[in-house]
Motif scaffolding. Sequence first.
Motif, short mmCIF file in Angstrom:
data_model
loop_
_atom_site.label_atom_id
_atom_site.label_comp_id
_atom_site.label_asym_id
_atom_site.label_seq_id
_atom_site.Cartn_x
_atom_site.Cartn_y
_atom_site.Cartn_z
N GLY A 1 26.80 53.81 3.73
CA GLY A 1 25.40 53.61 3.42
C GLY A 1 24.72 52.78 4.47
N GLU A 2 23.42 52.53 4.26
CA GLU A 2 22.61 51.81 5.23
C GLU A 2 22.74 50.30 5.02
OE1 GLU A 2 20.82 53.00 7.74
OE2 GLU A 2 21.53 55.03 7.27
N ALA A 3 22.66 49.57 6.14
CA ALA A 3 22.62 48.11 6.05
C ALA A 3 21.27 47.68 5.48
CB ALA A 3 22.82 47.50 7.43
N ARG A 4 21.28 46.56 4.77
CA ARG A 4 20.04 46.05 4.18
C ARG A 4 20.00 44.52 4.30
NH1 ARG A 4 23.46 47.30 -0.08
NH2 ARG A 4 23.72 45.72 -1.71
N VAL A 5 18.81 43.99 4.36
CA VAL A 5 18.61 42.55 4.43
C VAL A 5 18.87 41.94 3.06
CG1 VAL A 5 16.95 40.71 4.87
CG2 VAL A 5 16.91 42.76 6.28
N ILE A 6 19.64 40.84 3.02
CA ILE A 6 19.87 40.16 1.74
C ILE A 6 19.42 38.70 1.77
CG2 ILE A 6 21.78 41.69 1.12
CD1 ILE A 6 23.70 39.38 1.85
N ALA A 7 19.06 38.16 2.94
CA ALA A 7 18.57 36.78 2.97
C ALA A 7 17.76 36.57 4.23
CB ALA A 7 19.72 35.78 2.91
N THR A 8 16.66 35.85 4.09
CA THR A 8 15.82 35.48 5.23
C THR A 8 15.43 34.02 5.11
OG1 THR A 8 13.74 36.05 4.13
CG2 THR A 8 14.87 37.81 5.36
N ALA A 9 14.95 33.48 6.18
CA ALA A 9 14.45 32.10 6.19
C ALA A 9 13.46 31.97 7.33
CB ALA A 9 15.59 31.10 6.34
N PRO A 10 12.44 31.11 7.19
CA PRO A 10 11.45 30.95 8.26
C PRO A 10 12.08 30.56 9.60
CG PRO A 10 10.68 29.92 6.25
CD PRO A 10 12.09 30.33 5.99
N GLY A 11 13.15 29.76 9.55
CA GLY A 11 13.81 29.33 10.77
C GLY A 11 14.95 30.23 11.19
N GLY A 12 15.13 31.36 10.49
CA GLY A 12 16.24 32.25 10.80
C GLY A 12 17.52 31.76 10.14
N VAL A 13 18.52 32.63 10.12
CA VAL A 13 19.80 32.27 9.52
C VAL A 13 20.92 32.48 10.54
CG1 VAL A 13 19.02 32.88 7.21
CG2 VAL A 13 20.24 34.58 8.57
N GLY A 14 22.02 31.76 10.35
CA GLY A 14 23.19 31.87 11.22
C GLY A 14 24.36 31.16 10.58
N GLY A 15 25.43 30.99 11.32
CA GLY A 15 26.59 30.27 10.81
C GLY A 15 27.14 30.85 9.53
N VAL A 16 27.20 32.17 9.42
CA VAL A 16 27.55 32.82 8.16
C VAL A 16 29.05 32.66 7.89
CG1 VAL A 16 27.49 34.96 6.85
CG2 VAL A 16 25.69 34.46 8.53
N LEU A 17 29.35 32.27 6.65
CA LEU A 17 30.72 32.16 6.16
C LEU A 17 30.81 32.88 4.83
CD1 LEU A 17 31.24 28.32 6.76
CD2 LEU A 17 32.11 30.16 8.21
N ALA A 18 31.93 33.55 4.59
CA ALA A 18 32.15 34.22 3.31
C ALA A 18 33.51 33.80 2.78
CB ALA A 18 32.09 35.73 3.46
N ALA A 19 33.56 33.48 1.49
CA ALA A 19 34.83 33.09 0.88
C ALA A 19 35.79 34.27 0.87
CB ALA A 19 34.59 32.58 -0.54
#
Length: 730
Positions: free
Chosen positions: A122-140
């Motif tokens: 399937g297609e990728a979709r946005v799940i989170a945004t922020a005015p300053g952008g996001v990064g440093g993603v970690l997943a349990a």
Amino acid sequence: MTVPVTHDTTAPDPGQTPFHDLDAYLAIPRTGGLALSPDGRRLVTSVATLDPARTAYRTALWEVDPTGQEPARRLTRSSKGESAAVFTAGGDLLFTSARPDPDGAAEGDPRPALWLLPAGGGEARVIATAPGGVGGVLAARDADVVSLASSLMPGAADLEEDARLRKARKDLKVSAIWHTGYPVRHWDHDLGPDEPRRFAASLGALADEPARPLPVEEDGEGAAGAAPGRLLDLVQLTGPGRALVEHSAALSPDGATLVTTWNVADPGAATRETLVAIDTATGERRTLVDDPDAGVGSPAVSADGRWVAYLSTTITSPEQAPVVRLGLAPLDGGTDPEVLADDWDRWPSSVTWLPDGSGLVVTADEDGRGPVFLVTFGPGGPGAGEPVTVERVTADDATFTDVVVAPDGSALYAQRVSYLAPSEPVRVDLAAFRASGEPGSREPVAAQALRGPVPAPTLPGTLTEVETTTDDGVRVRAWLALPDVSRGSEPAPLLLWIHGGPLNSWNAWSWRWNPWLMVARGYAVLLPDPALSTGYGQEFVQRGWGAWGQAPYTDLMAITDAVVARDDIDETRTAAMGGSFGGYMANWVAGHTDRFRAIVTHASLWALDQFGPTTDHSFYWAREMTPEMALANSPHRFVGQIRTPMLVVHGDKDYRVPIGEGLRLWYELLTASGLPASDDGQTVHRFLYYPDENHWVLSPQNAKVWYQGVLAFLGEHVLGQAPELPTTLG
């Protein structure tokens, strides 16, 4: 001098390698990073390619078959690119991108958002945004919890207010930053006015809701029980601040705890990294490691969630070089942290747990390489206080980065990089290594190349290893890249390239300082590791500490002497080059010997009394040299002895080595050197200035000009050619 290892990489037709054409070189795709799915069946890397305008690189995600059977396949494609791939516990792929959201409103200045690519297609979709952008993603690994970083304005209580404050600054064209502490800059960017925060949330809640600016959870409900689409701001609960500037973090497998570095203030405007654990449901924070004599980083949580491994670097003094060690701390804080393998005379650079908790996979520089090592705990396991065993796992003449371990512990995957090839994904049979004997008796194994997305480019010459012994009995080694001898038997001119750091090693491919571009034009390039280099033991670092102009300099001259004695090197046509610390050393060389025909100094330290208070982290410099040591080792004192043409290169946005160093060096070359400008202003020296580049030259076309300018300068003074500068310089 000995030549123990030789690698023949000569191209069948040297004229066809991409190193003979700068445009072809810039267009070589560049691979980096690895992410492994929880079931071990999917391996994802990123590939950076030149955009159609040839002015920037954009990154796409590719999947690599961990078994090495199937070819790599591309997963993402957009003009903005995608990066920071992370797998969720359910096997979905998370990444960040500033590409437009098909379901969102158009933005004039899009910031990176968090995207999800479903495991089932399937297609990728946005799940989170922020005015300053996001990064440093970690997943349990075992839970439906994600943590990410974003930055808020210090006065913002939530992300909606952050958006309003940012808009007000932009509309009013305000750029001022109000500082209350130190530092104010880092490497190539200003710090502030926004400040980094960490968030945590239920991934399912985010994925089920349309993406929108992330509101701060204020009712203490916690990430797992938050309303759909909400994130808990972990730092906001303790107030704004710079605690997470340049932080590194890890999530516990159950997602209940975020372990992160936490900056604290020390005397003298200094900062130091501690290690804290933050409850992702409540934001409660507790300290795990707070060592007044060391900073900590790179935390990794064991699969059972009981232990945190990390790297510890002692705080230096002008008399004592840093020591880097492995540390171990209980996640529950029940016992004191301990140092592992304290007698291992190497500096660990990354740490990853084995799934069964019986050991750690560690990388470290060693003798011009960067192998993978296995640290095995005793029968009592971690925390038992028993001695550990350290063994080299990989036999390759290469450096390994981005290490990930298969969930069953049978293999590890990494990016392998050397001066023979840029980064490529490989597999190491860890099960076979561990089954080959008892800890301490096993032989290293060779890595298996996977079918990566980018083939290695053909090289225009050969790579050999050289070494010599200094007058004080110390071994100094180097890589030597040589041009194709089939062109003729004429000895090659030599370029001495001095690495930066100075705590560094010439052990991995560099796109910015690539010797093969020079080899393609007939030069031999010497890549030595003098005193202060890593991978040769603590004493090798210590012998150059606080005395940059002594052992590092004499080591460089000793290995140069050994190499120019070779029949295939022309000792009458030599030049020296370096960047950052290497630029410092190029300046020092210029003031202490006339043996070279030309010297190129990039982003270099010149007057150490001026450099110390103006670099971005002055407190670190104060720990490295006393004022007396800095003066004794400052190249500017020897400007009158410089009788070699110099090319000075500097970027105005360089905050690590501020532009004042380059400007003062340029002025003093023209007015006080042994080769001053003539009365009509003519000079043999040159200054390549970049108003919008930083410590590095990152724009592809600016990098092209860098090589063109360097080659023209060297061609004039080393080869006796008329200089040909690019038309882009006017």
